[in-house]
Scaffold this motif. Structure first.
Motif, short mmCIF file in Angstrom:
data_model
loop_
_atom_site.label_atom_id
_atom_site.label_comp_id
_atom_site.label_asym_id
_atom_site.label_seq_id
_atom_site.Cartn_x
_atom_site.Cartn_y
_atom_site.Cartn_z
N TYR A 45 34.34 60.34 94.65
CA TYR A 45 33.28 59.87 94.91
C TYR A 45 32.29 59.40 94.69
CZ TYR A 45 29.30 58.91 98.43
OH TYR A 45 28.21 58.30 99.15
N TYR A 46 32.11 59.47 93.81
CA TYR A 46 31.19 59.50 92.59
C TYR A 46 31.60 58.01 91.81
CZ TYR A 46 26.82 62.15 94.21
OH TYR A 46 26.03 63.03 95.24
N LYS A 47 32.74 57.99 91.48
CA LYS A 47 33.71 56.94 90.57
C LYS A 47 33.89 56.39 91.39
CE LYS A 47 37.89 56.93 88.27
NZ LYS A 47 39.30 57.33 87.82
N ARG A 48 34.26 55.76 92.58
CA ARG A 48 34.41 55.11 93.34
C ARG A 48 32.85 54.07 93.77
NH1 ARG A 48 37.89 58.58 96.21
NH2 ARG A 48 35.60 58.57 98.19
N LYS A 49 32.31 54.78 93.71
CA LYS A 49 30.78 53.73 94.23
C LYS A 49 30.52 53.24 92.55
CE LYS A 49 28.96 55.50 97.42
NZ LYS A 49 28.99 54.70 98.55
N GLY A 50 31.75 53.96 90.76
CA GLY A 50 31.08 52.59 89.94
C GLY A 50 30.29 54.21 88.85
N MET A 51 30.34 55.36 88.92
CA MET A 51 29.50 56.63 88.11
C MET A 51 30.55 56.58 87.35
SD MET A 51 27.17 57.93 91.08
CE MET A 51 25.69 57.03 91.57
N LYS A 52 30.23 56.84 86.39
CA LYS A 52 31.08 57.72 84.82
C LYS A 52 30.29 59.05 85.48
CE LYS A 52 30.95 57.14 80.25
NZ LYS A 52 30.81 56.53 78.84
N VAL A 53 31.47 60.13 85.93
CA VAL A 53 31.65 60.89 86.24
C VAL A 53 32.48 61.73 84.98
CG1 VAL A 53 31.56 62.51 88.15
CG2 VAL A 53 31.53 60.08 88.25
N GLY A 54 31.53 63.30 85.18
CA GLY A 54 32.33 64.18 84.30
C GLY A 54 32.11 65.08 85.02
N LEU A 55 33.23 66.35 84.71
CA LEU A 55 33.71 67.90 85.42
C LEU A 55 33.56 68.12 84.63
CD1 LEU A 55 36.44 67.32 87.46
CD2 LEU A 55 34.37 67.90 88.11
N VAL A 56 32.63 69.84 85.03
CA VAL A 56 32.42 70.94 83.56
C VAL A 56 33.09 72.23 84.51
CG1 VAL A 56 31.09 72.79 82.11
CG2 VAL A 56 31.11 70.13 81.45
N CYS A 57 33.91 72.76 83.40
CA CYS A 57 35.14 74.71 84.04
C CYS A 57 34.54 75.42 83.74
CB CYS A 57 36.14 74.16 84.32
SG CYS A 57 36.52 75.71 84.79
N ALA A 58 33.18 76.01 84.22
CA ALA A 58 32.24 77.29 83.25
C ALA A 58 32.60 78.69 84.13
CB ALA A 58 30.81 76.60 84.15
N ASP A 59 33.88 78.16 85.45
CA ASP A 59 34.19 79.81 85.87
C ASP A 59 35.60 80.14 84.50
OD1 ASP A 59 35.07 81.48 87.40
OD2 ASP A 59 36.24 80.28 88.82
N THR A 60 34.87 81.50 84.26
CA THR A 60 35.60 82.39 83.20
C THR A 60 36.49 83.52 83.65
OG1 THR A 60 33.85 82.95 82.68
CG2 THR A 60 34.37 81.18 81.37
N PHE A 61 36.10 83.57 85.39
CA PHE A 61 35.83 85.17 85.60
C PHE A 61 37.44 84.58 86.90
CE2 PHE A 61 35.41 87.51 89.77
CZ PHE A 61 35.73 88.42 89.37
N ARG A 62 37.75 83.79 86.76
CA ARG A 62 38.96 83.10 88.11
C ARG A 62 39.90 82.76 87.04
NH1 ARG A 62 41.22 79.25 90.83
NH2 ARG A 62 39.48 77.55 90.54
N ALA A 63 41.39 83.56 87.34
CA ALA A 63 42.52 83.51 86.42
C ALA A 63 42.62 81.91 86.87
CB ALA A 63 43.43 84.48 86.63
N GLY A 64 42.75 81.29 86.08
CA GLY A 64 43.68 80.01 86.33
C GLY A 64 42.58 78.52 86.80
N ALA A 65 41.48 79.24 86.41
CA ALA A 65 39.78 78.09 87.06
C ALA A 65 40.33 76.94 86.46
CB ALA A 65 38.84 78.93 86.98
N LEU A 66 40.76 77.31 84.80
CA LEU A 66 40.50 75.73 84.16
C LEU A 66 41.83 75.04 84.30
CD1 LEU A 66 39.73 73.96 82.19
CD2 LEU A 66 40.19 75.81 80.00
N ASP A 67 42.95 75.38 84.49
CA ASP A 67 44.36 75.11 85.07
C ASP A 67 44.14 74.19 86.29
OD1 ASP A 67 45.36 76.12 82.55
OD2 ASP A 67 45.95 77.64 83.29
N GLN A 68 43.24 75.04 87.72
CA GLN A 68 42.99 73.97 88.78
C GLN A 68 41.88 72.76 88.57
OE1 GLN A 68 41.73 76.05 91.58
NE2 GLN A 68 41.53 74.78 93.05
N LEU A 69 41.49 72.98 88.11
CA LEU A 69 40.28 71.90 87.37
C LEU A 69 40.91 70.92 86.88
CD1 LEU A 69 36.48 71.64 86.91
CD2 LEU A 69 37.52 70.70 85.42
#
Length: 271
Positions: free
Chosen positions: A124-148
């Motif tokens: 949504y923010y990207k469509r608004k013309g913003m530069k967006v980054g995602l950080v995966c800080a979920d180390t508890f759930r297996a596969g969390a980083l893969d999903q993100l």
């Protein structure tokens, strides 16, 4: 659709009042009985429903209205205003500030849809013309980083995560620092799902918040968790500064009053 049935029952109760030949205390009690029953069956918190009933009764003094020809309008107005107050956090939803690097942190229960919601908000923010980054800080759930990673790649959004680092606080700090260095406008941090009874995970959430200092913390709530919404939302609010709510799974449940309870518990708007 969630809350549709509730809306229909509220409308039905108000229409029934309009058909009453005599508007008296008995008619008011019948309206409130139907209204409160509908709210409770939709899983709105019991305390909130009791408060609504009390407030309407205070606002509508049938003795003072005895000679009034607008009893229906007065009662309907009181009900409308009290229903609005249930979902009114009394503050505007947070929005990213231009010219500032905005950090957004996602929190919520396991399986509530945080990771998917992170990507949707980033898009949504990207469509608004913003530069967006995602950080995966979920180390508890297996596969969390893969999903993100998969979600971010599909949406063409840069992401940060680590398969080797086990400390989610360090990952969050490193990811936010990297995107800030590259002048990103919005940095979204995805965290592990947690329950109010999991003290260690709540302490971890507080540590991440202290480390990255989010401008907005979003509580993601499964729209079908019912009466548990109030206590869970309050637990998160007491640990971190909740600024917004995202309700997920809105299309497959007949109830969803927990969304109303969450707004009241956190005093935060649904975005």
């Amino acid at each position: 659709m969630v809350l549709n049935e509730l809306g229909a029952r509220i409308n039905g109760a108000l229409q029934a009042l309009s058909r009453e030949p005599v508007i008296d205390e008995k008619a008011l009690d019948a309206l409130l009985r139907e209204l409160c029953g509908a709210l409770l069956e939709s899983d709105v918190n019991v305390r909130l429903v009791q408060q609504l009933r009390t407030n309407v009764k205070k606002r509508v003094n049938m003795e003072e209205l005895a000679s009034s020809s607008n009893k229906r309008k007065v009662i309907q107005g009181a009900v409308f205003e009290e229903l609005c107050s249930l979902v009114d956090p009394k503050k505007e939803a947070w929005t990213p500030r231009k010219g500032k690097q905005n950090v957004v942190m996602f929190v919520g229960l396991q399986g509530s849809g945080k990771t998917t919601s992170c990507t949707k908000l980033a898009s949504y923010y990207k469509r608004k013309g913003m530069k967006v980054g995602l950080v995966c800080a979920d180390t508890f759930r297996a596969g969390a980083l893969d999903q993100l990673k998969q979600n971010a790649s599909r949406a063409h959004i840069p992401y940060y995560g680590s398969y080797s680092e086990a400390d989610p606080v360090q990952i969050a700090m490193d990811g936010v620092a990297m995107f800030k260095k590259d002048k990103f406008d919005v940095i979204i941090v995805d965290t592990s799902g947690r329950h109010k009874q999991e003290a260690e995970l709540f302490a971890e959430m507080e540590q991440i918040a202290a480390a990255v200092k989010p401008d907005n913390t979003i509580f993601v709530m499964d729209g079908t968790i019912g009466q548990a919404a109030d206590s869970q939302a309050r637990a998160f609010k007491e640990s971190v500064n909740i600024g917004s709510i995202i309700i997920t799974k809105m299309d497959g449940h007949a109830k969803g009053g927990g969304a109303i309870s969450a707004v009241a518990a956190t005093e935060s708007p649904i975005v």
